[in-house]
Motif scaffolding. Structure first.
Motif, PDB file in Angstrom:
ATOM      1  N   GLN A  59      33.697 -26.354 -49.972  1.00 24.95           N
ATOM      2  CA  GLN A  59      32.745 -25.422 -49.578  1.00 24.95           C
ATOM      3  C   GLN A  59      31.775 -25.230 -50.819  1.00 24.95           C
ATOM      4  O   GLN A  59      32.205 -25.231 -51.648  1.00 24.95           O
ATOM      5  CB  GLN A  59      33.219 -24.088 -49.020  1.00 24.95           C
ATOM      6  N   LEU A  60      30.541 -25.097 -50.475  1.00 31.09           N
ATOM      7  CA  LEU A  60      29.433 -24.773 -51.389  1.00 31.09           C
ATOM      8  C   LEU A  60      29.388 -23.249 -51.800  1.00 31.09           C
ATOM      9  O   LEU A  60      29.206 -22.444 -50.921  1.00 31.09           O
ATOM     10  CB  LEU A  60      28.058 -25.068 -51.001  1.00 31.09           C
ATOM     11  N   ILE A  96      25.804 -21.976 -46.235  1.00 28.61           N
ATOM     12  CA  ILE A  96      25.708 -22.682 -45.022  1.00 28.61           C
ATOM     13  C   ILE A  96      24.360 -23.067 -44.434  1.00 28.61           C
ATOM     14  O   ILE A  96      23.548 -22.425 -45.089  1.00 28.61           O
ATOM     15  CB  ILE A  96      26.287 -22.061 -43.895  1.00 28.61           C
ATOM     16  N   ASP A  97      24.204 -24.215 -43.976  1.00 28.99           N
ATOM     17  CA  ASP A  97      22.989 -24.443 -43.583  1.00 28.99           C
ATOM     18  C   ASP A  97      22.383 -23.855 -42.127  1.00 28.99           C
ATOM     19  O   ASP A  97      23.508 -23.002 -41.669  1.00 28.99           O
ATOM     20  CB  ASP A  97      22.520 -25.998 -43.374  1.00 28.99           C
ATOM     21  N   THR A 124      27.964 -27.128 -44.607  1.00 27.64           N
ATOM     22  CA  THR A 124      27.644 -27.308 -45.989  1.00 27.64           C
ATOM     23  C   THR A 124      27.416 -28.769 -46.425  1.00 27.64           C
ATOM     24  O   THR A 124      26.955 -28.884 -47.767  1.00 27.64           O
ATOM     25  CB  THR A 124      28.767 -26.793 -46.606  1.00 27.64           C
ATOM     26  N   ASP A 125      28.032 -29.604 -45.757  1.00 26.47           N
ATOM     27  CA  ASP A 125      27.769 -31.154 -46.026  1.00 26.47           C
ATOM     28  C   ASP A 125      26.405 -31.510 -46.503  1.00 26.47           C
ATOM     29  O   ASP A 125      26.104 -32.067 -47.669  1.00 26.47           O
ATOM     30  CB  ASP A 125      28.236 -31.987 -45.302  1.00 26.47           C
ATOM     31  N   THR A 126      25.453 -31.200 -45.862  1.00 28.71           N
ATOM     32  CA  THR A 126      23.814 -31.355 -46.173  1.00 28.71           C
ATOM     33  C   THR A 126      23.514 -30.872 -47.218  1.00 28.71           C
ATOM     34  O   THR A 126      22.723 -31.304 -48.061  1.00 28.71           O
ATOM     35  CB  THR A 126      23.066 -31.323 -44.885  1.00 28.71           C
ATOM     36  N   LEU A 127      23.890 -29.720 -47.478  1.00 24.20           N
ATOM     37  CA  LEU A 127      23.259 -28.830 -48.802  1.00 24.20           C
ATOM     38  C   LEU A 127      23.928 -29.496 -50.019  1.00 24.20           C
ATOM     39  O   LEU A 127      23.387 -29.696 -51.119  1.00 24.20           O
ATOM     40  CB  LEU A 127      24.056 -27.207 -48.761  1.00 24.20           C
ATOM     41  N   ILE A 128      25.321 -29.618 -49.973  1.00 27.04           N
ATOM     42  CA  ILE A 128      25.999 -30.427 -50.895  1.00 27.04           C
ATOM     43  C   ILE A 128      25.299 -31.904 -51.440  1.00 27.04           C
ATOM     44  O   ILE A 128      25.290 -32.269 -52.559  1.00 27.04           O
ATOM     45  CB  ILE A 128      27.340 -30.619 -51.007  1.00 27.04           C
ATOM     46  N   ILE A 132      17.030 -24.346 -51.588  1.00 27.80           N
ATOM     47  CA  ILE A 132      17.612 -24.020 -52.722  1.00 27.80           C
ATOM     48  C   ILE A 132      16.674 -24.818 -53.903  1.00 27.80           C
ATOM     49  O   ILE A 132      16.102 -26.094 -53.639  1.00 27.80           O
ATOM     50  CB  ILE A 132      19.126 -24.959 -53.014  1.00 27.80           C
ATOM     51  N   GLU A 133      16.179 -24.070 -54.663  1.00 28.65           N
ATOM     52  CA  GLU A 133      15.196 -24.238 -55.994  1.00 28.65           C
ATOM     53  C   GLU A 133      15.612 -24.138 -57.393  1.00 28.65           C
ATOM     54  O   GLU A 133      16.450 -23.515 -57.287  1.00 28.65           O
ATOM     55  CB  GLU A 133      13.924 -23.738 -55.654  1.00 28.65           C
ATOM     56  N   GLY A 134      15.278 -24.800 -58.233  1.00 28.65           N
ATOM     57  CA  GLY A 134      15.302 -24.394 -59.645  1.00 28.65           C
ATOM     58  C   GLY A 134      16.722 -24.769 -60.027  1.00 28.65           C
ATOM     59  O   GLY A 134      17.472 -24.288 -60.961  1.00 28.65           O
ATOM     60  N   VAL A 135      17.093 -25.871 -59.589  1.00 30.81           N
ATOM     61  CA  VAL A 135      18.664 -26.297 -59.902  1.00 30.81           C
ATOM     62  C   VAL A 135      18.360 -26.929 -61.117  1.00 30.81           C
ATOM     63  O   VAL A 135      17.990 -27.758 -61.824  1.00 30.81           O
ATOM     64  CB  VAL A 135      19.226 -27.558 -59.075  1.00 30.81           C
ATOM     65  N   LYS A 136      19.465 -26.284 -62.232  1.00 33.33           N
ATOM     66  CA  LYS A 136      19.497 -26.631 -63.523  1.00 33.33           C
ATOM     67  C   LYS A 136      21.064 -26.812 -63.955  1.00 33.33           C
ATOM     68  O   LYS A 136      22.005 -25.988 -63.799  1.00 33.33           O
ATOM     69  CB  LYS A 136      19.049 -25.478 -64.486  1.00 33.33           C
ATOM     70  N   VAL A 137      21.349 -28.310 -64.440  1.00 24.56           N
ATOM     71  CA  VAL A 137      22.551 -28.626 -64.666  1.00 24.56           C
ATOM     72  C   VAL A 137      23.012 -27.996 -66.007  1.00 24.56           C
ATOM     73  O   VAL A 137      21.897 -28.165 -66.896  1.00 24.56           O
ATOM     74  CB  VAL A 137      22.777 -30.067 -64.604  1.00 24.56           C
ATOM     75  N   ASN A 138      23.954 -27.609 -66.429  1.00 22.88           N
ATOM     76  CA  ASN A 138      24.402 -27.249 -67.692  1.00 22.88           C
ATOM     77  C   ASN A 138      23.705 -25.854 -67.989  1.00 22.88           C
ATOM     78  O   ASN A 138      23.196 -25.592 -69.356  1.00 22.88           O
ATOM     79  CB  ASN A 138      24.234 -28.298 -68.878  1.00 22.88           C
TER      80      ASN A 138
END
Length: 122
Positions: free
Chosen positions: A36-37, A52-53, A58-62, A106-112
């Motif tokens: 689950q996300l 959830i979408d 959740t699969d498409t979101l992940i 979902i926007e602004g995804v920043k890893v670490n």
């Protein structure tokens, strides 16, 4: 009279074109737990929400997120636009009420990156 019809037409057009015209913004870190996300909010108490979408999946979101999302050791910060959805049940992650967010985007995804104070001092 013409001005009233024009305003009414604008309101009707804005409502019908996008179901998420008034989506809320939720900032936090993303993780995948039990397939689950999960969004852990950057606020007091760090509440968690299952994402959830619009179809309840959740699969498409992940699939649209970086691979690092699967590594619990790597923090991934993001902004989630969506709406809070209530659903009866208990969250298997925390044995509390189930909190869902129906995601528009979902926007602004920043890893670490993390916005949590415990990560800053820990």
């Amino acid at each position: 009279m013409t001005k009233t019809y024009f305003i009414a037409a604008l309101i009707a057009a804005s409502i019908s074109t996008n179901a998420f015209a008034f989506a809320d913004l939720y900032s936090g870190t993303l993780s995948v737990e039990n397939e689950q996300l999960i969004l852990t909010r950057c606020s007091s108490g760090s509440p968690q929400y299952r994402l959830i979408d619009q179809n309840g999946d959740t699969d498409t979101l992940i699939a649209n997120l970086p691979e690092e999302i699967h590594n619990i050791e790597i923090k991934t910060q993001a902004r989630v636009f969506g709406k809070y959805v209530t659903q009866p049940g208990v969250n298997s992650l925390s044995n509390e009420a189930l909190h869902l967010l129906e995601v528009d985007r979902i926007e602004g995804v920043k890893v670490n990156a993390s916005c949590h104070l415990q990560d800053l001092f820990g």
